[in-house]
Design a protein around this motif. Structure first.
Motif, short mmCIF file in Angstrom:
data_model
loop_
_atom_site.label_atom_id
_atom_site.label_comp_id
_atom_site.label_asym_id
_atom_site.label_seq_id
_atom_site.Cartn_x
_atom_site.Cartn_y
_atom_site.Cartn_z
N SER A 93 0.83 -1.20 0.00
CA SER A 93 0.00 0.00 0.00
C SER A 93 0.87 1.26 0.00
N VAL A 94 2.08 1.15 0.54
CA VAL A 94 3.01 2.29 0.52
C VAL A 94 3.37 2.64 -0.91
N MET A 95 3.64 1.61 -1.72
CA MET A 95 3.99 1.85 -3.12
C MET A 95 2.82 2.50 -3.86
N LEU A 96 1.59 2.09 -3.55
CA LEU A 96 0.42 2.71 -4.17
C LEU A 96 0.38 4.19 -3.82
N LYS A 97 0.65 4.54 -2.58
CA LYS A 97 0.64 5.94 -2.15
C LYS A 97 1.75 6.72 -2.86
N ILE A 98 2.92 6.12 -2.97
CA ILE A 98 4.03 6.79 -3.65
C ILE A 98 3.69 7.04 -5.11
N ILE A 99 3.10 6.02 -5.77
CA ILE A 99 2.70 6.18 -7.17
C ILE A 99 1.65 7.28 -7.30
N SER A 100 0.73 7.34 -6.35
CA SER A 100 -0.31 8.36 -6.39
C SER A 100 0.29 9.77 -6.30
N VAL A 101 1.23 9.94 -5.40
CA VAL A 101 1.89 11.25 -5.25
C VAL A 101 2.67 11.60 -6.52
N ALA A 102 3.41 10.63 -7.05
CA ALA A 102 4.19 10.89 -8.27
C ALA A 102 3.27 11.20 -9.45
N ARG A 103 2.17 10.49 -9.55
CA ARG A 103 1.22 10.73 -10.64
C ARG A 103 0.66 12.15 -10.57
N THR A 104 0.32 12.60 -9.37
CA THR A 104 -0.20 13.95 -9.19
C THR A 104 0.85 14.99 -9.57
N ALA A 105 2.09 14.78 -9.10
CA ALA A 105 3.16 15.72 -9.43
C ALA A 105 3.42 15.77 -10.93
N ALA A 106 3.44 14.60 -11.57
CA ALA A 106 3.67 14.55 -13.01
C ALA A 106 2.54 15.25 -13.77
N LEU A 107 1.30 15.06 -13.31
CA LEU A 107 0.16 15.70 -13.97
C LEU A 107 0.24 17.22 -13.85
N VAL A 108 0.60 17.73 -12.69
CA VAL A 108 0.70 19.18 -12.50
C VAL A 108 1.81 19.75 -13.40
N LEU A 109 2.96 19.09 -13.42
CA LEU A 109 4.07 19.57 -14.26
C LEU A 109 3.71 19.48 -15.74
N TRP A 110 3.03 18.41 -16.14
CA TRP A 110 2.62 18.27 -17.54
C TRP A 110 1.65 19.39 -17.92
N CYS A 111 0.67 19.66 -17.05
CA CYS A 111 -0.29 20.74 -17.32
C CYS A 111 0.40 22.09 -17.40
N ALA A 112 1.39 22.30 -16.56
CA ALA A 112 2.12 23.57 -16.60
C ALA A 112 2.92 23.69 -17.90
N ALA A 113 3.53 22.61 -18.34
CA ALA A 113 4.38 22.65 -19.53
C ALA A 113 3.57 22.72 -20.82
#
Length: 176
Positions: A93-113
């Protein structure tokens, strides 16, 4: 299966280890048990907090007009839930949480770019650090897993402790 026989014996003996500890749900089985409870909770919250706004704004007409989009969103949500259970089963479940955080960060950076969303330089730095931490964590896990597998093979005698290196020292003379 041995585990099923062990479970049956434990149940017959009335062991305290029975219950969810023995359950090994597949992702689909997990959703089978979790979806009804989640649906009831969401329905109660909608009825308590949003029913008035739904009627007032005519939101049900919007759903009828664009039902294909809602069906697609539902299908994607179902697929996301299956993937979440699958990730937890294969990792943690820790890995799921880490993936969730990374996915959110990647989405924000992608939207900004690419969509020119406005974020501050400090936010961009924070999201970049988050993604970098995710990459480092994955690299360490991969390295750790590879080392653990190599150690298992070494203990089993499949790989020598240290590979034999040829001796190329200049004072050794090969005799034919």
């Amino acid at each position: 299966r041995a585990s099923e026989r062990e479970r049956e014996r434990e149940i017959e003996r009335g062991s305290s280890h029975t219950g969810l500890l023995w359950c090994r749900f597949s992702p689909l089985e997990g959703l089978y048990y979790m979806a009804p409870a989640g649906s009831v909770c969401m329905l109660l919250m909608v009825l308590l907090f949003e029913a008035h706004d739904i009627r007032e704004r005519g939101a049900l007409d919007t759903i009828r007009e664009h039902w294909r989009y809602f069906a697609l969103a539902s299908t994607l949500g179902f697929a996301l839930n299956l993937l979440s259970f699958w990730i937890i089963r294969l990792t943690s479940s820790v890995m799921l949480k880490i993936i969730s955080v990374a996915r959110t960060a990647a989405l924000v950076l992608w939207c900004a770019a690419f969509l020119h969303e406005q974020i501050t330089p400090l936010e961009a730095l924070g999201y970049t650090i988050s993604l970098s931490g995710f990459a480092v964590y994955n690299r360490l896990r991969i390295t750790e897993t590879a080392e653990a597998k190599a150690n298992q093979h070494r203990v089993a005698g499949e790989i020598p402790e240290s590979p034999q290196k040829p001796d190329h020292s200049p004072h050794k003379i090969a005799v034919a």
